[in-house]
Design an enzyme around this catalytic site. Structure first.
Site, PDB file in Angstrom:
ATOM      1  N   ASP A   1       0.697  -1.146   0.068  1.00 52.14           N
ATOM      2  CA  ASP A   1       0.371   0.668   0.087  1.00 52.14           C
ATOM      3  C   ASP A   1       0.530   1.066  -0.097  1.00 52.14           C
ATOM      4  O   ASP A   1       0.836   2.007  -0.625  1.00 52.14           O
ATOM      5  CB  ASP A   1      -0.661  -0.128   1.187  1.00 52.14           C
ATOM      6  CG  ASP A   1      -1.639  -0.908   1.272  1.00 52.14           C
ATOM      7  OD1 ASP A   1      -2.325  -1.961   0.252  1.00 52.14           O
ATOM      8  OD2 ASP A   1      -2.534  -1.412   2.438  1.00 52.14           O
ATOM      9  N   ALA A   2       2.276   0.993   0.574  1.00 48.49           N
ATOM     10  CA  ALA A   2       2.881   2.571   0.886  1.00 48.49           C
ATOM     11  C   ALA A   2       3.799   2.562  -0.564  1.00 48.49           C
ATOM     12  O   ALA A   2       3.719   3.827  -0.799  1.00 48.49           O
ATOM     13  CB  ALA A   2       3.703   2.391   1.785  1.00 48.49           C
TER      14      ALA A   2
END
Length: 341
Positions: free
Chosen positions: A301-302
């Site tokens: 996600d990052a």
């Protein structure tokens, strides 16, 4: 708040919003409710008291969670700190009780414009993050996050028309693929960029029809190596070579012919593969010792959030991947998707 300076909304996200409740607990508490150390489970009846007792017995920190929401938060963090004068937005479904209000205030504090559908009876999805020593146990209750209806999108459409870039994790295929198609249709008609994450291997197997409906609108497709190979198997691409899969995915039917599709596959500690401009390129990740790694759950996600923060500023693919790698490197050294000031 930062977004109230009327900066343009450049990146819009839609997904399953969760509120993370993080606390350091003792072994007795963990044994009381049953989750194993370093495990992630969906809550059943015996886990329900956690969401009340945790804040009564321990010091709890609250932060927004959920795949798309976290990617948007990371993108926002980079955009805000780079003084780019760009903002982000997010749409999803929450409940009307205290966790919903807490989630809204957390997102507002980070400068993200939100338009949440409010479910009348179900509470906001929440994830209890139970830390014991070096271990981290996740107990998730989806609730309202799983109930988004696309009729809400009509009232939130201003966030769609305001945005120039869209990102939705594949998890939302299980909730409202119709909403994804509506946004994708708008993006193709207006030559805006629409992106999706493969998110999990089960999606291409059990939600293949929904995925087939959304794929033609995807200008960028993200995924990790396991998701890519599961997709190749389920869509019968005839190869398990990641570069070949990326090439085949890039060539799948596409609505907006003005934007050649970009395919991005991460591989944990191994190089990231990007198929763009007719060729596959491998980009090394930032080395890190195993001792420095705290939690790898939010790395993907990052990475997406970092990538997007550069892409929306028309940076090179090299810059986008470098920022994604930087974001993943930062997040795996902390518990959860924890961002600095």
């Amino acid at each position: 708040q930062w977004y109230q300076r009327r900066v343009p909304i450049t990146a819009g996200g839609m997904g399953n919003p969760l509120l993370d409740m993080t606390a350091v607990v003792d072994e007795t508490y963990l044994k009381t409710y049953g989750p194993l150390p370093n495990n992630a489970i969906l809550a059943d009846a015996k886990h329900q008291p956690i969401y009340e007792t945790l804040s009564e017995e321990y010091k709890v920190s609250y932060s927004p969670g959920g795949a798309t929401q976290n990617s948007i938060r990371v993108a926002q963090w980079y955009l805000k700190n780079s003084n780019s004068n760009l903002a982000t937005s997010f749409v999803g479904c929450i409940g009307k009780q205290q966790f919903g209000e807490k989630l809204k205030s957390c997102m507002a504090a980070e400068g993200i414009k939100t338009d949440y559908q409010i479910h009348d009876s179900l509470p906001t999805g929440v994830c209890a993050v139970l830390i014991t020593g070096g271990n981290r146990s996740l107990v998730t209750r989806l609730d309202a996050a799983n109930e988004y209806k696309d009729d809400h999108l009509t009232g939130a459409w201003h966030l769609v028309t305001d945005a120039s870039f869209f990102y939705i994790a594949g998890y939302f295929l299980t909730v409202s693929s119709d909403s994804m198609v509506k946004i994708g249709t708008h993006a193709a008609a207006e030559n805006k960029c629409f992106s999706m994450n493969l998110s999990a291997p089960f999606l291409s197997q059990f939600f293949q029809e929904q995925m087939k409906a959304v794929l033609p609108y995807c200008d960028i497709i993200f995924g990790n190596e396991d998701e890519a190979r599961a997709f190749a198997n389920d869509f019968k691409l005839g190869t398990d070579n990641l570069e070949a899969i990326a090439q085949k995915v890039s060539a799948m039917p596409k609505e907006n012919k003005q934007r050649p599709r970009i395919v991005v596959f991460t591989q944990g500690p191994d190089p990231t593969i990007v198929f763009s401009d007719g060729k596959a390129t491998q980009y090394p990740v930032i080395p890190i010792s195993s001792e420095a790694i705290v939690d790898t759950n939010g790395a993907g996600d990052a990475f997406v959030g970092g990538f997007l923060s550069e892409f929306v500023q028309d940076k090179s693919i090299q810059d986008c991947v470098d920022k994604g790698a930087q974001a993943a490197h930062m997040i795996i050294q902390v518990s959860g998707c924890t961002l600095g000031k």
